[in-house]
Design a protein around this motif. Structure first.
Motif, PDB file in Angstrom:
ATOM      1  N   THR A  33       0.851  -1.191   0.000  1.00  0.00           N
ATOM      2  CA  THR A  33       0.000   0.000   0.000  1.00  0.00           C
ATOM      3  C   THR A  33       0.884   1.237   0.000  1.00  0.00           C
ATOM      4  OG1 THR A  33      -0.111  -0.255   2.386  1.00  0.00           O
ATOM      5  CG2 THR A  33      -2.016  -0.995   1.129  1.00  0.00           C
ATOM      6  N   ALA A  42      -1.147   6.165  12.166  1.00  0.00           N
ATOM      7  CA  ALA A  42      -1.174   4.808  11.625  1.00  0.00           C
ATOM      8  C   ALA A  42       0.077   4.039  12.053  1.00  0.00           C
ATOM      9  CB  ALA A  42      -1.291   4.845  10.105  1.00  0.00           C
ATOM     10  N   GLY A  99       0.013   0.698  14.149  1.00  0.00           N
ATOM     11  CA  GLY A  99       0.536  -0.495  13.498  1.00  0.00           C
ATOM     12  C   GLY A  99      -0.153  -0.841  12.195  1.00  0.00           C
ATOM     13  N   ASN A 100      -0.887   0.104  11.607  1.00  0.00           N
ATOM     14  CA  ASN A 100      -1.500  -0.191  10.313  1.00  0.00           C
ATOM     15  C   ASN A 100      -1.125   0.839   9.242  1.00  0.00           C
ATOM     16  OD1 ASN A 100      -2.953   1.917  11.226  1.00  0.00           O
ATOM     17  ND2 ASN A 100      -4.929   0.881  11.346  1.00  0.00           N
ATOM     18  N   LYS A 103       6.874  -0.095   9.563  1.00  0.00           N
ATOM     19  CA  LYS A 103       6.465  -1.464   9.868  1.00  0.00           C
ATOM     20  C   LYS A 103       6.184  -2.310   8.637  1.00  0.00           C
ATOM     21  CE  LYS A 103       4.950  -1.070  14.592  1.00  0.00           C
ATOM     22  NZ  LYS A 103       3.845  -0.779  15.490  1.00  0.00           N
ATOM     23  N   SER A 104       6.681  -1.882   7.493  1.00  0.00           N
ATOM     24  CA  SER A 104       6.419  -2.653   6.281  1.00  0.00           C
ATOM     25  C   SER A 104       6.987  -4.066   6.409  1.00  0.00           C
ATOM     26  CB  SER A 104       7.048  -1.962   5.072  1.00  0.00           C
ATOM     27  OG  SER A 104       6.950  -2.799   3.949  1.00  0.00           O
TER      28      SER A 104
END
Lengths: 454, 315
Positions: free
Chosen positions: A54, A97, A101-102, A333-334
């Motif tokens: 994303t 985000a 964690g998203n 966090k990818s």
């Protein structure tokens, strides 16, 4: 309906109950900071199977470039979300985000905000991803220095440069000719030109000076080599009110005091566009992307503008500042840093991608190959057929590389904006604004527990 | 305490109050069930965020190693509150909104009261139309209203300034001496109709035989308004007063919008703007402490106001 018969206790309880939600909105102004967004990563390995990424960006038409990537790479499918510009809410959303964690795998981040995101541990170091370090030579020198925080890759590569905003002088060719003003090559000449213009037309201003664009002023400091920040060992050096910066401040203070610049016109405001259209404002020192700002908002002046290199502090110099420009960063966090880095590299170096981003979004590429894009060699109608991008290509090479943005740049810009507003409103001077910005920035860094070199 | 069956007053945003005590006999869960639609969101979106902000405000960020370092969050007690209370810009912003409130709230409520009394008077015509017309500004989103007024204040774009200029001299609506009152004008424009409606609704509850009796005794309309209606409206005025105090301390949208066109509004112009600026720079703990301080100040002021007006009523 008998408010008057309420016992005070019940009435108070009622009011208190009614007030609570309002108070809550005040109280939850700051959402939480959860730690643990990992900013480090040791290896950068290919993921197995099909990968979905994303990406958040606010470049108009970026989805066309992404569609091209998706066509060429069936195993790495990117979904792009079109967001408002970074400081218009997207950075805040990204920060939130990241904490939740998203966050998306990739995000558009401007150069001046990279350090803030690294400070929040919101970026992934992609130095070990295939092809990243090798890409150094593909980009304008100063952009690589920005994404490596001046350490040339020793301290990681934290994003891929995307576009830039090398600065030049937009000026009203027709007004200059009418009043016999020659194009200023130095700031001294620019001041003389401003006086001449004022004399010829008391209602006209050389340019506008806006408190809503502190990043414009930092572009001025950039050209002067008045670095606001530096890293010294483990500490940050804050040097916002350096002597060099003071010279720039004094210069513009003089322009303000002599009423040669409009102080009631804010950047990108309808009032400014009106003033452009009726010839009240004759120049704008702005970035490469500014060509479309004038073209789209000052339609009545088609064919009357031209572009020249930025005026210099000493005759014979060739220095340019930079205002704006973005990177594509792999966020903290990818799960697929390898694939994300590949996409970021492709998006910002591939000839076709660069062509789409320039055509659709008007991006002025950070990749040196991008400066040879067909579209950037063409005469531009609005500028009376001048090949304006030649000027910016030259400027792009003249942007100094040792500029460093601070890690709490939002605060620094805010303090500077407040200070500039004071100076424009007659409270204090631009030099005061620098001193104030310096002191408050030190405070802001210390609040983030960063070491500040004295 | 008498359980008043009509707890929900004319104030539209009042949450449904628990109007009746549950019967003592046996455990009857039914009322609780019916209260769920209120309490679940109330806990989730009010109590939890408040608690979280309180928790946040007691923390501090620490770092180890390098110019960026690794971040840890540690308990800091009331350090952030010390920071907030020692921040002269924040205190200045509180002072600014207090001055604002002292002037703007009485003006607005007086205007609302007069409009409500006019609408309620026997001579008023087209009542429905005017009731709606006065209320319409409240229906316009705050940002839109502020943008619209920004255009009307901007000396280069405003037809009003142009007219005033031609008539003589126009005030500098965006200058530092006028700014607070330019904002006050927008707030008054927006909320007068809303407050008028609360007052007007309270007036509708007054049985008309009181007025008839007064007329029989020879009271004029003005005397009825001043001697009968206004005292009856006291609780409604107190309620609108408390809402206005809360709203004043929370002032945000108007200064935030005007900030982009005027040099008189800084990033710490109002307390809420100051907290917002801190949060935007990721200084969440101090922003939380500032918000909690502001909430406490709002509490103190609202309850102080209630106490003051309550005492007067008794005397």
């Amino acid at each position: 309906m008998s408010l008057r018969t309420h016992r005070p206790v019940l009435r108070r309880a009622l009011v208190a109950l009614a007030a609570l939600p309002l108070l809550a909105t005040a109280a939850c102004g700051g959402s939480g900071t959860e730690d643990g967004a990992s900013g480090e990563q040791a290896t950068c390995e290919k993921s197995d199977g099909k990968v979905k990424l994303t990406y958040w960006s606010w470049i108009p038409g970026v989805e066309k470039a992404v569609a091209e990537w998706n066509r060429q790479n069936p195993d790495i499918q990117v979904t792009v979300k079109s967001t408002p510009a970074g400081n218009a809410g997207t950075y805040q959303n990204m920060s939130n985000a990241l904490k939740a964690g998203n966050a998306p795998d990739l995000g558009q981040i401007e150069y001046d905000s990279l350090a803030s995101f690294r400070l929040q541990e919101g970026l992934t170091d992609i130095a070990s991803c295939a092809g990243v370090k090798e890409a150094e030579g593909d980009f304008a020198d100063w952009t690589w220095s920005q994404v490596t925080f001046g350490a040339g890759g020793e301290d990681g590569v934290w994003a891929v440069p995307q576009d830039t905003g090398p600065m030049a002088l937009f000026y009203r060719k027709d007004l200059f000719e009418k009043h016999g003003i020659s194009v200023p090559k130095t700031w001294e000449e620019y001041h003389e030109a401003a006086k001449k213009l004022k004399k010829a037309d008391p209602k006209a201003y050389m340019t506008h000076f806006s408190q809503t664009d502190p990043n414009w002023f930092s572009g001025m400091l950039w050209q002067k080599g008045a670095n606001m920040f530096a890293q010294e060992g483990d500490a940050w050096k804050v040097d916002v009110d350096s002597p060099a910066a003071g010279e720039v401040a004094d210069y513009w203070q003089k322009m303000i005091d002599e009423k040669l610049v409009a102080t009631d016109l804010q950047g990108f405001s309808p009032a400014l566009y009106k003033a452009w259209n009726n010839g009240e404002v004759a120049t704008w020192v702005s970035a490469a992307w500014g060509y479309s700002t004038i073209r789209d908002n000052a339609k009545a002046t088609a064919g009357k503008w031209a572009v020249a290199p930025m005026p210099q502090w000493s005759a014979g110099e060739n220095k340019a500042g930079n205002w704006g420009g973005s990177t594509t960063a792999v966020l903290g966090k990818s799960e697929h840093p390898y694939e994300a880095a590949q996409f970021a590299l492709w998006l910002n170096t591939d000839a076709k991608a660069l062509e789409i981003l320039n055509r659709e979004g008007g991006l002025y590429p950070a990749a040196t190959a991008g400066l040879r894009l067909e579209a950037l060699q063409q005469p531009v109608d609005f500028y009376d057929g001048q090949k304006i991008f030649d000027v910016f290509a030259q400027a792009s090479g003249n942007v100094t590389t040792d500029w460093t943005f601070g890690p709490t740049m939002t605060d620094t810009y805010r303090f500077m904006g407040d200070g500039i507003a004071g100076a424009l409103g007659g409270k204090g001077t631009l030099k005061d604004a620098l001193a104030q910005t310096d002191a408050k920035t030190v405070d802001s860094l210390e609040k983030q527990s960063l070491e500040v070199a004295k | 305490m008498t359980a008043d069956p009509i707890a929900a007053t004319a104030a539209p945003p009042t949450p449904p109050a628990p109007a009746r005590k549950p019967p003592r006999r046996g455990r009857n869960w039914a009322p609780l069930f019916f209260l769920l639609p209120f309490f679940v969101p109330f806990v989730l979106f009010t109590l939890v965020p408040v608690g979280y902000a309180l928790y946040q405000s007691l923390l501090r960020t620490e770092r180890t190693g390098g110019t960026f370092g690794r971040k840890t969050t540690v308990f800091a007690g009331l350090d952030q509150y010390k920071e907030v209370l020692g921040d002269s810009e924040f205190l200045g912003s509180v002072g600014r909104v207090l001055v604002f409130g002292l002037v703007q709230i009485p003006v607005m409520l007086l205007l609302a009261l007069v409009l409500a009394l006019l609408l309620d008077s026997t001579v008023a015509r087209l009542k429905r139309f005017f009731r709606i017309a006065y209320f319409v500004p409240y229906g316009i989103p705050g940002v839109i209203a502020a943008l619209m007024w920004a255009f009307l204040y901007d000396p280069r774009l405003s037809p009003i300034v142009e007219l005033l200029d031609k008539a003589g001299s126009a005030p500098d609506f965006l200058g530092s001496s006028m700014m607070l009152w330019s904002i006050g004008n927008i707030v008054t424009w927006t909320y007068t109709g809303y407050n008028m409606l609360i007052i007007y609704a309270a007036l509708q509850a007054v049985p008309s035989d009181i007025y008839e009796a007064a007329r029989m005794d020879g009271a004029s309309e003005a005397a009825i308004a001043w001697r009968i209606k206004v005292p009856i409206l006291r609780p409604a005025l107190v309620l609108t007063g408390v809402f206005s105090i809360i709203g004043t301390l929370q002032l945000f949208t108007e200064p935030q919008v005007l900030r982009s066109i005027s040099t008189s509004v800084t990033s710490t112009y109002t307390p809420n703007l100051a907290a917002y600026s801190l949060a935007s720079a990721n200084n969440y703990s101090e922003a939380a402490a500032m918000s909690v301080t502001l909430a406490l100040a709002t509490f103190v002021l609202s309850f102080g106001f209630l106490k003051l007006t309550g005492r007067k009523a008794e005397s």
